[in-house]
Design a protein around this motif. Structure first.
Motif, mmCIF file in Angstrom:
data_model
loop_
_atom_site.group_PDB
_atom_site.id
_atom_site.type_symbol
_atom_site.label_atom_id
_atom_site.label_comp_id
_atom_site.label_asym_id
_atom_site.label_seq_id
_atom_site.Cartn_x
_atom_site.Cartn_y
_atom_site.Cartn_z
ATOM 1 N N ARG A 117 0.795 -1.219 0.000
ATOM 2 C CA ARG A 117 0.000 0.000 0.000
ATOM 3 C C ARG A 117 0.827 1.268 0.000
ATOM 4 N NH1 ARG A 117 -3.194 -1.626 5.276
ATOM 5 N NH2 ARG A 117 -1.014 -2.193 5.718
ATOM 6 N N VAL A 118 2.125 1.169 0.294
ATOM 7 C CA VAL A 118 2.973 2.358 0.349
ATOM 8 C C VAL A 118 4.203 2.134 -0.523
ATOM 9 C CG1 VAL A 118 2.212 2.996 2.663
ATOM 10 C CG2 VAL A 118 4.215 1.525 2.393
ATOM 11 N N PRO A 119 4.811 3.200 -1.047
ATOM 12 C CA PRO A 119 6.042 3.051 -1.849
ATOM 13 C C PRO A 119 7.189 2.503 -1.001
ATOM 14 C CG PRO A 119 5.041 5.214 -2.170
ATOM 15 C CD PRO A 119 4.333 4.595 -1.011
ATOM 16 N N GLN A 120 8.084 1.781 -1.661
ATOM 17 C CA GLN A 120 9.274 1.263 -0.996
ATOM 18 C C GLN A 120 10.484 1.486 -1.895
ATOM 19 O OE1 GLN A 120 8.936 -2.550 1.287
ATOM 20 N NE2 GLN A 120 7.009 -2.792 0.161
ATOM 21 N N ASP A 121 11.645 1.598 -1.286
ATOM 22 C CA ASP A 121 12.908 1.762 -2.011
ATOM 23 C C ASP A 121 13.906 0.729 -1.515
ATOM 24 O OD1 ASP A 121 12.206 4.091 -3.588
ATOM 25 O OD2 ASP A 121 12.281 5.218 -1.716
ATOM 26 N N GLY A 122 14.679 0.189 -2.429
ATOM 27 C CA GLY A 122 15.689 -0.793 -2.067
ATOM 28 C C GLY A 122 16.784 -0.859 -3.108
ATOM 29 N N LYS A 123 17.673 -1.825 -2.953
ATOM 30 C CA LYS A 123 18.776 -1.980 -3.904
ATOM 31 C C LYS A 123 19.309 -3.406 -3.812
ATOM 32 C CE LYS A 123 22.320 -0.333 -0.678
ATOM 33 N NZ LYS A 123 23.427 0.610 -0.464
ATOM 34 N N PHE A 124 20.022 -3.833 -4.847
ATOM 35 C CA PHE A 124 20.712 -5.117 -4.838
ATOM 36 C C PHE A 124 21.818 -5.084 -5.879
ATOM 37 C CE2 PHE A 124 17.282 -5.606 -7.909
ATOM 38 C CZ PHE A 124 17.871 -6.284 -8.961
ATOM 39 N N GLN A 125 22.661 -6.118 -5.849
ATOM 40 C CA GLN A 125 23.779 -6.230 -6.792
ATOM 41 C C GLN A 125 23.712 -7.572 -7.498
ATOM 42 O OE1 GLN A 125 27.360 -5.733 -4.514
ATOM 43 N NE2 GLN A 125 27.347 -3.501 -4.711
ATOM 44 N N PRO A 147 2.486 2.003 -5.535
ATOM 45 C CA PRO A 147 1.154 1.411 -5.689
ATOM 46 C C PRO A 147 0.332 2.161 -6.747
ATOM 47 C CG PRO A 147 1.667 1.845 -3.372
ATOM 48 C CD PRO A 147 2.695 2.563 -4.188
ATOM 49 N N LEU A 148 -0.217 1.406 -7.714
ATOM 50 C CA LEU A 148 -1.110 1.965 -8.722
ATOM 51 C C LEU A 148 -2.479 1.304 -8.601
ATOM 52 C CD1 LEU A 148 1.264 1.939 -11.851
ATOM 53 C CD2 LEU A 148 0.956 3.757 -10.170
ATOM 54 N N GLU A 202 1.264 -2.883 -8.099
ATOM 55 C CA GLU A 202 2.475 -2.126 -7.821
ATOM 56 C C GLU A 202 3.342 -1.990 -9.072
ATOM 57 O OE1 GLU A 202 4.310 -2.693 -3.588
ATOM 58 O OE2 GLU A 202 3.513 -4.627 -4.230
ATOM 59 N N LYS A 203 3.756 -0.775 -9.355
ATOM 60 C CA LYS A 203 4.738 -0.548 -10.411
ATOM 61 C C LYS A 203 6.132 -0.613 -9.805
ATOM 62 C CE LYS A 203 6.542 2.761 -13.750
ATOM 63 N NZ LYS A 203 6.347 4.000 -14.529
ATOM 64 N N VAL A 204 7.054 -1.224 -10.529
ATOM 65 C CA VAL A 204 8.439 -1.350 -10.071
ATOM 66 C C VAL A 204 9.353 -0.734 -11.123
ATOM 67 C CG1 VAL A 204 10.268 -2.916 -9.349
ATOM 68 C CG2 VAL A 204 7.891 -3.478 -8.844
ATOM 69 N N VAL A 205 10.275 0.104 -10.665
ATOM 70 C CA VAL A 205 11.278 0.686 -11.560
ATOM 71 C C VAL A 205 12.662 0.325 -11.028
ATOM 72 C CG1 VAL A 205 12.257 2.797 -12.525
ATOM 73 C CG2 VAL A 205 9.781 2.593 -12.239
ATOM 74 N N LEU A 206 13.491 -0.216 -11.898
ATOM 75 C CA LEU A 206 14.869 -0.555 -11.548
ATOM 76 C C LEU A 206 15.807 0.381 -12.295
ATOM 77 C CD1 LEU A 206 13.121 -3.376 -11.574
ATOM 78 C CD2 LEU A 206 15.352 -4.429 -11.261
ATOM 79 N N ARG A 207 16.609 1.141 -11.569
ATOM 80 C CA ARG A 207 17.652 1.965 -12.172
ATOM 81 C C ARG A 207 18.935 1.140 -12.225
ATOM 82 N NH1 ARG A 207 19.062 7.379 -12.608
ATOM 83 N NH2 ARG A 207 16.962 7.522 -13.494
ATOM 84 N N ILE A 208 19.511 1.010 -13.407
ATOM 85 C CA ILE A 208 20.714 0.198 -13.609
ATOM 86 C C ILE A 208 21.941 1.091 -13.487
ATOM 87 C CG2 ILE A 208 21.942 -1.329 -15.200
ATOM 88 C CD1 ILE A 208 19.232 -1.946 -16.498
ATOM 89 N N LEU A 209 22.836 0.739 -12.572
ATOM 90 C CA LEU A 209 24.053 1.512 -12.346
ATOM 91 C C LEU A 209 25.246 0.613 -12.662
ATOM 92 C CD1 LEU A 209 23.000 3.124 -8.958
ATOM 93 C CD2 LEU A 209 22.903 4.176 -11.213
#
Length: 588
Positions: A272-280, A296-297, A301-308
């Motif tokens: 129900r709420v936005p979340q932020d995380g990371k992994f390798q 949440p939409l 849930e929409k998920v966006v992955l930023r690639i670094l």
């Protein structure tokens, strides 16, 4: 004529066309002495019995390689060949030529520039077919050559955007059990062979691995997983432009999101709420960081992955391709003993890359360099990097206060977001520190008024800031397929869009085409820079309460190259197209 042809889609017409083409192909191979008449006759008979084309029978019998056959046909017809499986047509072309017509005529639309439609065909001798398509689409047709059975297999892949891959992964999927070991993700290496052969993995795990692997191979900067009403849409941002790829069914959405949440250390139960995380992950020998954001939409849930990818980080400022004046202004600012360098622009405009490259240029064992970031995007050896954590009270302001007691020489602040951070940064710049930071503004002059609007005194801004840099990223024309722009735009048009009279010398404009090595005629991006060093006249204007427009007028009179003009100069060198410059910049 159009209605009659397109409503009588029977199976006899394609077979007849292929049969005529087989006779022509047999004649060409005989003429060139590539195969004997006996071998061709036997293969043609076998092809007829199996119900396949002569070209497919020849290749499957290993009598000739597909690449050689394509080269012979291209030389004979004087039509350029294409690797049809590597092309990614614009979605708008699918409406212009639907899948049923593409299958009927045995063609694939490649690109459309103006009224010219580039079309992959396997039988360029069938003039009536090309005439039909010209009538249906209303476009002038420019054919490129592909082998018939390869083209036939590519049509569903191109039109369905990988739906078959998703369907294969769906076999046996009811309630997938997702197992995950954090240490395995950090250490495991994903290869394409693993994805193809990983039958023991849950379908959602295989699909997520496939999506990540494809994104990295396509040099995407972001992955968007978006729940729609009846399906899931997966899109990549490549060279700043969104491209749709797979479209899994809706019942896979929860499993995909859960897999990514587990990898990122997020709460699976919280939706129900936005979340932020990371992994390798290690992908093909490279360690790549991923920043994950959920939102949440109405349909999930929409998920966006930023690639670094740290391997993409430039090693020096010279490799970024800045204008000479912009590079000189930037270097002058970062080599000053104190002062503030501000890099501005929207998210994804390359600000962090410019700052990291600037730090690489000035870092040495004699300097103490500290950064405050949210998050730390790239790890730099020899630099003290702080990851802020607002939930635990470690904000930009708190971190900055502690850093200034750590005897720093150079301080990089990931972003100035509030008055408290801005005031500490300004005071640090005024007390002998070199401060590098970013802001979200549209151009360099408006950065000054943004700081004043935040509450920083104008005389402090004028004294502390040494240079402001506004940055955008433009797509670079593919060197393999770009073509000269003909006719050249008239002088009045060039002056109207931002060229100066002195710029109109030795210009060489090009426009995008499309080939198997690029994305719609573009390959990679380059930086457009607008640098505004602080001069006495600009400082007086700031202290006097000058507007962004007044500051910009002064800067242009003193030689500032705006974002629009910087892009146009690169277009005049054939580095990008005029259309791309107009897309990413605004009128001065």
């Amino acid at each position: 004529m159009t209605t009659e042809r397109t409503t009588t889609l029977d199976r006899a017409a394609p077979t007849k066309a292929v049969s005529k083409f087989d006779k022509r192909l047999r004649t060409i191979l005989q003429k060139r002495g590539r195969l004997t008449d006996d071998v061709l006759g036997e293969t043609a008979s076998a092809a007829e019995e199996r119900g396949v084309s002569l070209s497919q029978a020849l290749v499957s019998a290993e009598l000739i390689r597909e690449e050689e056959l394509l080269a012979i046909l291209a030389e004979e017809t004087r039509i350029p060949p294409i690797h049809v499986r590597k092309v990614r047509p614009d979605d708008g072309l699918f409406d212009l030529l639907p899948e049923n017509l593409a299958q009927y005529y045995g063609v694939v639309p490649i690109s459309k520039v103006g009224n010219l439609l580039t079309l992959a065909v396997s039988n360029p001798f069938d003039i009536l077919k090309l005439d039909d398509i010209q009538i249906v689409t209303g476009c002038e047709i420019r054919p490129v050559l592909a082998i018939d059975f390869t083209l036939e297999a590519a049509i569903p892949e191109i039109y369905n955007r990988g739906q078959q891959i998703v369907q294969d992964l769906m076999d046996g999927l009811d309630e997938p059990e997702i197992e995950f070991k954090p240490e395995a993700v950090n250490e495991e290496e994903i290869t394409l062979e693993d994805i193809r052969s990983g039958n023991e993995q849950a379908p959602a795990v295989k699909l997520v691995n496939l999506v990540i692997f494809q994104a990295i191979r396509d040099h995407a900067s972001d992955i968007h997983i978006e729940p729609l009403e009846k399906q899931v849409r997966i899109r990549y941002r490549i060279d700043g432009v969104m491209r749709e790829t797979l479209a899994p069914p809706k019942k896979m959405h929860n499993a995909i999101v859960s897999r990514i949440k587990i990898m990122s250390g997020l709460d699976i139960a919280e939706k129900r709420v936005p979340q932020d995380g990371k992994f390798q992950l290690r992908v093909e020998g490279r360690q790549i960081d991923f920043r994950v954001s959920t939102l949440p939409l109405i349909h999930g849930e929409k998920v966006v992955l930023r690639i670094l990818d740290s391997s993409n980080l430039a090693l020096s400022l010279n490799s970024l391709g800045f204008e000479e004046k912009a590079l000189a202004d930037l270097r002058r600012a970062i080599n000053m003993p104190w002062g503030m360098l501000l890099v501005t622009g929207p998210t994804g405009s390359g600000k962090s890359t410019t700052l990291y490259s600037s730090i690489r240029e000035v870092m040495s064992v004699e300097d103490n360099i500290v950064t405050v970031e949210d998050p730390v995007e790239y790890q730099l050896e020899g630099v003290n990097q702080v990851h802020v954590n607002p939930k635990r009270g470690l904000t930009f302001a708190v971190a900055l206060r502690s850093i200034l007691r750590q005897d720093p020489d150079t301080v990089m602040i990931g972003e100035i977001r509030d008055l408290e951070t801005a005031e500490i940064a300004v005071k640090a710049a005024l007390t002998g520190h070199l401060v590098l930071s970013t802001l979200h503004t549209n151009d360099a002059p408006s950065t000054i008024t943004r700081l004043v609007d935040m509450g920083v005194d104008p005389f402090l801004v004028a004294s502390a800031v040494s240079c402001v840099v506004a940055q955008r990223l433009g797509r670079r024309l593919c060197a393999e397929c770009r073509k000269p722009l003909e006719p050249m735009p008239p002088r009045e048009r060039l002056l109207a869009i931002g060229f100066r009279p002195e710029d109109l010398v030795g210009l060489s404009f090009h426009e995008p085409e499309a080939c198997a090595r690029c994305e719609r005629g573009y390959k990679g991006r380059f930086a457009l820079l607008e640098t505004m060093p602080m001069t006495e006249d600009i400082r007086r204007s700031i202290v006097a309460g000058g507007t962004a427009i007044e500051i910009k007028d002064i800067a242009i009179k003193q030689g500032m190259i705006t974002l629009r003009r910087c892009g146009l100069l690169n277009a005049g060198r054939g580095k990008t197209s005029i259309e791309e410059v107009l897309r990413v910049t605004i009128e001065d």
